[in-house]
Design an enzyme around this catalytic site. Structure first.
Site, PDB file in Angstrom:
ATOM      1  N   TYR B 211       0.834  -1.196   0.000  1.00  0.00           N
ATOM      2  CA  TYR B 211       0.000   0.000   0.000  1.00  0.00           C
ATOM      3  C   TYR B 211       0.876   1.256   0.000  1.00  0.00           C
ATOM      4  O   TYR B 211       1.704   1.434   0.901  1.00  0.00           O
ATOM      5  CB  TYR B 211      -0.909  -0.056   1.241  1.00  0.00           C
ATOM      6  CG  TYR B 211      -1.577   1.235   1.604  1.00  0.00           C
ATOM      7  CD1 TYR B 211      -2.385   1.886   0.685  1.00  0.00           C
ATOM      8  CD2 TYR B 211      -1.418   1.795   2.862  1.00  0.00           C
ATOM      9  CE1 TYR B 211      -3.004   3.074   1.010  1.00  0.00           C
ATOM     10  CE2 TYR B 211      -2.037   2.977   3.208  1.00  0.00           C
ATOM     11  CZ  TYR B 211      -2.828   3.615   2.270  1.00  0.00           C
ATOM     12  OH  TYR B 211      -3.434   4.793   2.593  1.00  0.00           O
ATOM     13  N   ASP B 296      -1.654  -5.991   9.082  1.00  0.00           N
ATOM     14  CA  ASP B 296      -2.655  -4.967   8.802  1.00  0.00           C
ATOM     15  C   ASP B 296      -3.883  -5.668   8.230  1.00  0.00           C
ATOM     16  O   ASP B 296      -3.866  -6.134   7.102  1.00  0.00           O
ATOM     17  CB  ASP B 296      -2.042  -3.972   7.810  1.00  0.00           C
ATOM     18  CG  ASP B 296      -3.086  -3.074   7.179  1.00  0.00           C
ATOM     19  OD1 ASP B 296      -4.157  -2.904   7.777  1.00  0.00           O
ATOM     20  OD2 ASP B 296      -2.817  -2.533   6.095  1.00  0.00           O
ATOM     21  N   ILE B 298      -7.024  -4.526   7.834  1.00  0.00           N
ATOM     22  CA  ILE B 298      -8.068  -3.522   7.722  1.00  0.00           C
ATOM     23  C   ILE B 298      -9.160  -3.920   6.721  1.00  0.00           C
ATOM     24  O   ILE B 298     -10.266  -3.402   6.759  1.00  0.00           O
ATOM     25  CB  ILE B 298      -7.425  -2.160   7.383  1.00  0.00           C
ATOM     26  CG1 ILE B 298      -8.327  -1.020   7.804  1.00  0.00           C
ATOM     27  CG2 ILE B 298      -7.032  -2.045   5.936  1.00  0.00           C
ATOM     28  CD1 ILE B 298      -7.586   0.226   8.120  1.00  0.00           C
ATOM     29  N   LYS B 334     -12.805   0.806   6.000  1.00  0.00           N
ATOM     30  CA  LYS B 334     -13.046   0.021   4.795  1.00  0.00           C
ATOM     31  C   LYS B 334     -14.238  -0.907   4.979  1.00  0.00           C
ATOM     32  O   LYS B 334     -15.141  -0.931   4.162  1.00  0.00           O
ATOM     33  CB  LYS B 334     -11.811  -0.808   4.456  1.00  0.00           C
ATOM     34  CG  LYS B 334     -10.521  -0.042   4.532  1.00  0.00           C
ATOM     35  CD  LYS B 334     -10.407   1.016   3.452  1.00  0.00           C
ATOM     36  CE  LYS B 334      -9.071   1.732   3.554  1.00  0.00           C
ATOM     37  NZ  LYS B 334      -8.941   2.828   2.599  1.00  0.00           N
TER      38      LYS B 334
END
Lengths: 546, 495
Positions: B211, B296, B298, B334
């Protein structure tokens, strides 16, 4: 043995000693080739001492390194070989096999600890050094006191024996004013999706208006110079990141707000150098003291990047006059440093009509030059609107670079959209701001005079203040020994016997013991009497002990 | 004797190592001494002390001196040169709108979802105000939302969060609210973790493509380096232990200390889900090297494929590993499509990390009224169930449509099972198979086709031609528009 043998075969000319006397690089090569004993003699005899003295330890050092390196290479050779081959294949890492770098790994011996320890799988992974220092910090009486109140909070009906909060600068007097406004303006499309992390333009315009209102419209704040952050703490953190590098320092006149240390130091590694003010000067900031501290720091090699002031001052609650501000700005200009003015209580003025809040922006605006770039203002609209739970602060700066950097850094401490919309719907009505500022002032004034009168009745004097949510009380008469220890002892009595929490002067880095900050805006008028009775109780025990 | 003799020694190879190190070392020292002796008389010709003395000169020369910002703020203030941010900025200047601006740039670069706004809208309109004003005894008390509360989040919120996380992760793992710190979004969560786990100059291993925001989030203030671990399309961009090992060894050889591994699961930008075995391998590797693992997660609730999502927390809790090195990042931006709320969480098994993060939350805590809303939102189990089912279903549908459209153009996508995006192989559109070719295509997509997709370069992908396209903010009728624009671009570049 073999090495000396090699040398012996080549040396022999005794006149090599003379070469040590030559300057330049040529002589050095000669001396090193001679047997180890001879250069040492040279040192002892004092001839060419500087040169030999540096060459010999250096040579020994290299020897050691080579020895270590050779011994280590033996085992991991199978591991490092494929790595080397692969590094050759990926172009970006092609340099990794050069000899200088392999020497570097030899140097950093401490790193190998990481390799060795995990083999014994009981190894415990550790946090970073800087996280450790944060873990240790923050146990000042200020924080301990807040924790005590959290455990046993006073409630007029539910817990009349609980601890009364006088240490936290929050305004409970006027929060209903804000919430009475129409809060229903929230709609989902506005609050759910991504929005600029530095704040909505509409809100910035309202905030600019609020800040202007605080100065009675003497200054017109430009919304495009505003960056919204999640609270004043992060505003100060971001500013100090942008204005100073790690290891640089800010000058802070003391007594100061107890939060500065944390905001400036923790993550930024910026130092704070205190400039003590004294009760004999009525705790006024003196430029000579600033100047002295500045040159002392410079002598020590510390680079000062700016000065942080609070206006209204915290904990004294005094408004800085125009002359004060001019003097400070002149000082900053002379030293070419920044000035951060912490104006989080700009709307929380409780003095009489003469008491006038002057923002440093006004001073900066009157100066006809480029010099505004050094002026930065921190504002906390949630605090000033008695709504600290909303976590909305602001940076107002005249410096384009600072604004650009801060805007990006706000993604790391953003104001959430519901907060922004709540604030907007609460304060966007034009007449509201004026009413709020006026009513808030009246209410603060009433509690303040009540509180100070009560203290006076107990023989406790406060410094004259006209802004902020607190007063600065002189309790030197009550401390058993004129020292920080005596002050903390008294503070403990307040907590244990009196059952109220205040901020001792040592948390504000006051150099004179015996001063305390009382945040009276936590109280209703009824509470003031309760607090006075409790203070009296402590006074009595103190006097009986003395 | 003299110089010539030792050099001969080197040439002849006798004692070469020894002499070879001694001579350059001596020469170097001599040079230094020589310089040192020569320097003082001609008075500071160097630049360094100059800059600080400038301060004095100017202040005496009265107020022409312009005050400077810190040197670490300079790179932050500069406009970003990552195509990711360039693209986002460009869209802002000319955003596509189905009715008012049909020629605008279509946003495929921002991972946000508008698929379930109708459901959220309904919930918010029914419950928003009550949830905020609610208090324990039923009567509204302004101080319950106005005043200071613990920065790490109200306990009720942490309980609700823990419950929600275990629900969306399939119920196989339970989270302990006391290991949790609520943050103002995933971005501060990552920064705070990086700050707590690594010192300035230390590094994290990070499988690429990754990312593009991590660069900012981690490097800006914490000074922690990111060391890419390259993954390839042949493995469907899944990280392997041998690649990690190799990157770690190289980093150590360069003298940088590696403090941890950071990865996204479901991965961002590829969207694949790491298998239980891969997670175990990573944790085993981390344990062997005594480094941290940051997962992560998310996008954990935005899984639409057949593959099951496994949280790192589950692996850590299996008892097989030392879990204190495992840290998880999660957020609602998200999965619940409420990025504006800025609600994230750090979940760590390391007590010190939790405590340090709690203290650092004074800089990025979630406002209390927002916490109140979230508590009732997350505890409304019926709504959450309904929402999550719809969310997954709608992403799946949209994904099929989008990928199908690309397929008809002959553009393949990497296999993916989660996230709000797909990883598109546009190498057939490249004029040259290189980073330059990719950036040219990115520019063409922006200016000619008016599409902002994130190029693989921004994600440090080593194979050129890959683009991340976020499809969850699109309406169904937007997809043919995009496909048409891509088709035209291809045709114009062919002719």
């Amino acid at each position: 043995m073999t090495r000396t043998g090699i040398y012996r075969s080549r040396s022999g000319t005794p006149d090599s000693k003379t070469s040590a006397g030559n300057d330049g690089g040529g002589g050095g090569g000669g001396t090193t080739v001679m047997r180890v004993i001879v250069p040492l003699q040279g040192v002892v005899q004092g001839r060419g001492g500087l040169v030999l003295g540096s060459v010999i330890p250096c040579a020994f050092f290299y020897f050691l390194q080579f020895y270590l390196k050779r011994n280590r290479r033996d085992e991991p050779v199978s591991e490092s070989d494929p790595a080397n081959q692969n590094s050759g294949s990926s172009p970006d890492n092609s340099g990794s096999s050069s000899p200088t770098q392999s020497e570097l790994t030899g140097l950093s011996r401490s790193l190998s600890r990481v390799i060795i320890s995990p083999r014994s799988s009981g190894a415990h992974v550790s946090v970073s050094g800087r996280a450790n220092s944060i873990l240790k910090g923050g146990d000042s009486p200020y924080h301990l006191g807040l924790k005590r109140v959290e455990e046993d909070p006073y409630d007029e009906l539910g817990n009349p024996d609980g601890i009364i909060e006088l240490g936290l600068a929050q305004n409970k007097l006027s929060s209903a004013l804000v919430s009475d406004q129409n809060l229903i303006g929230l709609s989902l499309s506005g609050i759910a999706s991504y929005e600029p992390s530095d704040g909505l333009m509409e809100l910035k315009m309202v905030v600019a208006k609020l800040m202007s209102e605080a100065t009675k419209n003497a200054v017109c704040f430009d919304p495009s110079q505003l960056v919204l952050t999640s609270g004043a703490a992060s505003a100060i953190e971001i500013l100090s990141f942008c204005l100073a590098d790690s290891g640089n320092a800010f000058l802070v006149p003391t007594p100061c707000s107890p939060g500065f240390d944390v905001d400036v130091k923790w993550r930024n590694g910026v130092e704070i150098i205190h400039v003590p003010c004294r009760s004999s000067d009525n705790f006024n900031i003196s430029v000579t003291a600033l100047d002295r501290t500045f040159s002392q720091a410079k002598k020590r090699g510390v680079r000062i990047r700016g000065i942080i002031i609070s206006n209204p001052s915290n904990p004294m609650g005094r408004l800085l006059s125009r002359e004060n501000l001019y003097a400070l700005l002149d000082f900053a200009r002379e030293k070419n440093i920044h000035i951060i003015s912490n104006e989080i209580f700009a709307c929380s003025i409780h003095g009489d009509e003469e008491a006038e809040f002057v923002s440093i922006a006004e001073i900066a605006d009157t100066e006809e030059n480029l010099d505004k770039e050094r002026v930065h203002i921190v504002y906390d609209l949630s605090k000033d609107l008695s709504f600290p739970g909303l976590r909305a602060g602001a940076i107002y700066s005249f410096n384009e670079n600072v604004l650009a950097a801060s805007r990006k850094l706000t993604t790391l401490s953003p104001v959430s959209s519901p907060s922004q919309h709540l604030l907007m719907s609460a304060i966007s009505k034009p007449e509201f701001l004026q009413t709020y500022v006026k009513t808030n002032r009246q209410r603060l004034q009433r509690i303040y005079s009540e509180f100070v009168k009560g203290l006076k009745g107990l023989g406790i004097e406060c410094t004259r203040s006209n802004g902020g949510l607190f007063c600065w009380a002189d309790m030197r008469g009550l401390i058993s020994s004129y020292s920080e220890k005596g002050e903390i002892e008294l503070w403990n009595k307040f907590l244990d016997i009196g059952k109220f929490n205040v901020t001792p002067g040592s948390c504000c880095h006051c150099i004179e013991p015996g001063w305390f900050r009382f945040c009276f805006s936590n109280l209703s008028e009824k509470d003031v009497l309760v607090v006075m009775n409790r203070i009296r109780k402590v006074c009595v025990t103190c006097k009986s002990q003395n | 004797m003299r110089l010539i003799v030792p050099l001969r020694g080197v040439i002849q190879g006798r004692g070469g190592l020894f002499v070879g190190s001694l001579i350059p070392c001596c020469l170097f020292y001599f040079l230094q001494l020589y310089l040192k002796r020569r320097r003082p008389p001609p008075s500071d010709p160097t630049e360094l002390p100059r800059t600080s003395s400038r301060t004095n000169l100017f202040s005496r020369g009265n107020s022409i001196g312009r005050v400077r910002v810190s040197s670490r703020a300079v790179p932050v203030a500069k406009p970003s040169d990552s195509p990711y941010y360039i693209g986002l900025e460009r869209v802002k200047t000319d955003p596509y709108n189905r009715i008012t601006n049909t020629d605008g740039i279509i946003q495929l670069g921002l991972a946000e979802s508008t698929l379930c706004f109708d459901l959220l809208q309904r919930w918010m309109s029914e419950n928003l105000m009550e949830s905020m004003m609610q208090s324990d005894d039923g009567e509204f008390d302004i101080s319950s939302i106005a005043m200071y509360k613990p920065f790490e989040g109200l306990l009720e919120l942490r309980v609700a969060f823990a419950d929600f996380m275990s629900r969306i992760m399939g119920g196989n793992v339970s989270f302990d609210p006391s290991n949790m710190v609520i943050t103002a979004g995933g971005t501060p969560a990552i920064e705070v973790l990086a700050f707590c786990l690594a010192d300035h100059g230390n590094a994290f291993l990070i499988p690429t493509p990754y990312y593009p925001g991590f660069d900012r989030d981690i490097k800006f203030r914490t000074g922690v380096e990111l060391i890419p671990v390259h993954c390839r399309s042949s493995d469907n961009f899944t990280v392997t232990v041998s690649a990690l090992e190799q990157a770690l060894n190289q980093a150590r050889k360069r003298g940088s200390k590696v403090s941890g591994i950071l990865f996204s699961n479901p991965s961002n930008p590829v969207g694949n889900i790491l298998s239980r075995e891969t997670l175990q391998d990573i944790l085993r590797f981390a344990q062997e090297k005594n480094i941290h693992v940051i997962s992560d997660e998310i996008f954990a609730g935005s899984v639409y494929g057949d593959k099951e999502f496994v949280s790192m927390a589950e692996i850590a809790g299996s008892g097989e590993f030392d879990k204190s090195r495992v840290h998880i990042i999660y957020g609602l931006s998200k999965d619940l499509s409420i990025p504006g709320f800025r609600a994230g969480v750090i979940y760590s098994f390391h007590e010190d990390v939790v405590n340090a993060a709690k203290k650092l939350m004074r800089f990025s805590s979630v406002p209390v009224p927002v916490q109140r809303i979230l508590i009732s939102l997350l505890s409304d189990v019926r709504f959450i169930e309904e929402y999550m089912t719809a969310h997954r279903q709608r992403i799946r549908d949209k994904h099929i449509r989008f990928v199908e459209g690309l397929k008809q153009l002959g553009i393949p996508c990497a296999e993916s099972g989660g996230g709000l995006y797909c990883w598109v192989d546009m190498s057939s559109l490249l004029t040259s198979y290189s980073e330059k070719g990719e950036l040219e295509l990115f520019e063409k997509l922006l200016t000619a086709a008016k599409i902002n997709a994130t190029p693989g370069t921004a994600c440090y992908c080593i194979e050129p031609g890959w683009f991340r396209c976020c499809f969850t903010a699109l309406a169904d009728e937007d997809i043919p528009v995009i496909m048409e624009r891509i088709r035209q671009l291809r045709e114009s570049s062919r002719s």
